[in-house]
Design a protein around this motif. Structure first.
Motif, PDB file in Angstrom:
ATOM      1  N   ILE A  81       4.375  -5.786  -5.782  1.00 32.18           N
ATOM      2  CA  ILE A  81       3.500  -4.926  -6.591  1.00 32.18           C
ATOM      3  C   ILE A  81       3.119  -3.758  -5.691  1.00 32.18           C
ATOM      4  N   HIS A  82       3.415  -2.546  -6.129  1.00 37.55           N
ATOM      5  CA  HIS A  82       3.116  -1.356  -5.329  1.00 37.55           C
ATOM      6  C   HIS A  82       1.862  -0.721  -5.924  1.00 37.55           C
ATOM      7  N   THR A  83       0.824  -0.617  -5.112  1.00 38.09           N
ATOM      8  CA  THR A  83      -0.372   0.063  -5.604  1.00 38.09           C
ATOM      9  C   THR A  83      -0.679   1.233  -4.696  1.00 38.09           C
ATOM     10  N   TYR A  89      -7.015  -2.550  -6.742  1.00 38.36           N
ATOM     11  CA  TYR A  89      -7.013  -4.028  -6.698  1.00 38.36           C
ATOM     12  C   TYR A  89      -6.939  -4.616  -8.106  1.00 38.36           C
ATOM     13  N   ARG A  90      -7.750  -4.079  -9.018  1.00 36.16           N
ATOM     14  CA  ARG A  90      -7.740  -4.628 -10.384  1.00 36.16           C
ATOM     15  C   ARG A  90      -6.381  -4.461 -11.038  1.00 36.16           C
ATOM     16  N   ALA A  91      -5.778  -3.285 -10.878  1.00 37.01           N
ATOM     17  CA  ALA A  91      -4.471  -3.024 -11.500  1.00 37.01           C
ATOM     18  C   ALA A  91      -3.406  -3.958 -10.925  1.00 37.01           C
ATOM     19  N   SER A  92      -3.470  -4.230  -9.631  1.00 38.22           N
ATOM     20  CA  SER A  92      -2.492  -5.119  -9.001  1.00 38.22           C
ATOM     21  C   SER A  92      -2.651  -6.546  -9.517  1.00 38.22           C
ATOM     22  N   ALA A 111       0.878  -1.183   0.000  1.00 38.47           N
ATOM     23  CA  ALA A 111       0.000   0.000   0.000  1.00 38.47           C
ATOM     24  C   ALA A 111       0.914   1.231   0.000  1.00 38.47           C
ATOM     25  N   ALA A 112       1.272   1.663  -1.199  1.00 32.01           N
ATOM     26  CA  ALA A 112       2.290   2.710  -1.369  1.00 32.01           C
ATOM     27  C   ALA A 112       1.652   4.096  -1.459  1.00 32.01           C
ATOM     28  N   GLY A 156      -4.833   4.448  -7.785  1.00 30.61           N
ATOM     29  CA  GLY A 156      -5.638   3.477  -8.550  1.00 30.61           C
ATOM     30  C   GLY A 156      -4.832   2.657  -9.538  1.00 30.61           C
ATOM     31  N   ARG A 157      -3.533   2.897  -9.633  1.00 28.19           N
ATOM     32  CA  ARG A 157      -2.676   2.126 -10.548  1.00 28.19           C
ATOM     33  C   ARG A 157      -1.668   1.317  -9.746  1.00 28.19           C
ATOM     34  N   ALA A 158      -0.825   0.545 -10.454  1.00 29.26           N
ATOM     35  CA  ALA A 158       0.149  -0.312  -9.763  1.00 29.26           C
ATOM     36  C   ALA A 158       1.421  -0.434 -10.595  1.00 29.26           C
ATOM     37  N   VAL A 159       2.529  -0.640  -9.914  1.00 27.13           N
ATOM     38  CA  VAL A 159       3.825  -0.884 -10.577  1.00 27.13           C
ATOM     39  C   VAL A 159       4.469  -2.097  -9.883  1.00 27.13           C
TER      40      VAL A 159
END
Ligand code: AR6
Length: 176
Positions: free
Chosen positions: A80-82, A102-105, A28-29, A64-67
């Motif tokens: 995964i940082h979201t 959640y979806r992006a992760s 949870a970044a 709302g995005r993730a890397v």
């Protein structure tokens, strides 16, 4: 406690996500990927400097995005940082942004062929999202994703304290 969804399952456990040996753990970044308190601080402390080095190179992640980065010294293979939303009363698109996190992760896990993923309760700490709503969004979004995509075998929610575990358990019962 668990729920089967097609060939996958959603599992709830209480504990410290930095100890998980899933293919990926989710952080949870914040959008600057700068590290911080809560689970973010715990992951960087346990994983070592290699994670922050990659976060600096990536630089930014919108809400709302993730890397994805290395997991450094952790047992997991990748982090995964979201970025979940800061809760500001519920009228600022928070629910949609939390679903999107959640979806992006999960999409990033699938793209990287990661078959097991562990999540903390995104936005439910420092970002102030009401617990039962955060739990409901986490579980319904994950269930829907697993119904629509195959490839992820297990999604674990690793919940730190009793009240978070109880909130997720209550919401999982409702959708079982
Ligand atoms: N394992 C699992 N869950 C944990 C752990 C752990 N080791 N440590 C805390 N939690 P938070 P947010 C739980 O505040 O609300 C950071 O400063 C915690 O009890 O970590 O999305 C970032 O840099 C709670 O249930 O994340 C951002 O600035 C849940 O993890 C901001 O906080 C999420 O709480 C993000 O806030």
């Amino acid at each position: 406690m668990e729920l089967r969804v097609n060939d996958s399952k959603i599992v709830l456990v209480q504990g410290d996500i930095t100890k998980e040996s899933t293919d990926a753990i989710v952080n949870a970044a914040n959008s600057g990927l700068r590290g911080g308190g809560g689970v973010d601080g715990a992951i960087h402390r346990a994983g070592g400097g290699a994670i922050m080095k990659e976060c600096r190179a990536i630089g930014h992640c919108p809400t709302g995005r993730a890397v994805i980065t290395t997991a450094g010294n952790l047992k997991a293979r990748r982090v995964i940082h979201t970025v979940g939303p800061v809760y500001r009363g519920g009228g600022k698109g928070e629910a949609e942004l939390l679903k999107s996190a959640y979806r992006a992760s999960l999409a990033l896990a699938l793209e990287n062929k990661l078959e097991s993923v562990a999540f903390p309760a995104i936005s439910a700490g420092i970002y102030g999202y009401p617990l039962s709503e955060a739990a409901s969004i986490a579980l319904t979004t994950t269930k829907m994703f697993l119904e629509e995509h195959s490839g992820i075998k297990e999604v674990r929610f690793v919940l730190f304290d009793d009240k978070t575990f109880d909130a997720f358990s209550g919401e999982l019962k409702k959708i079982s």
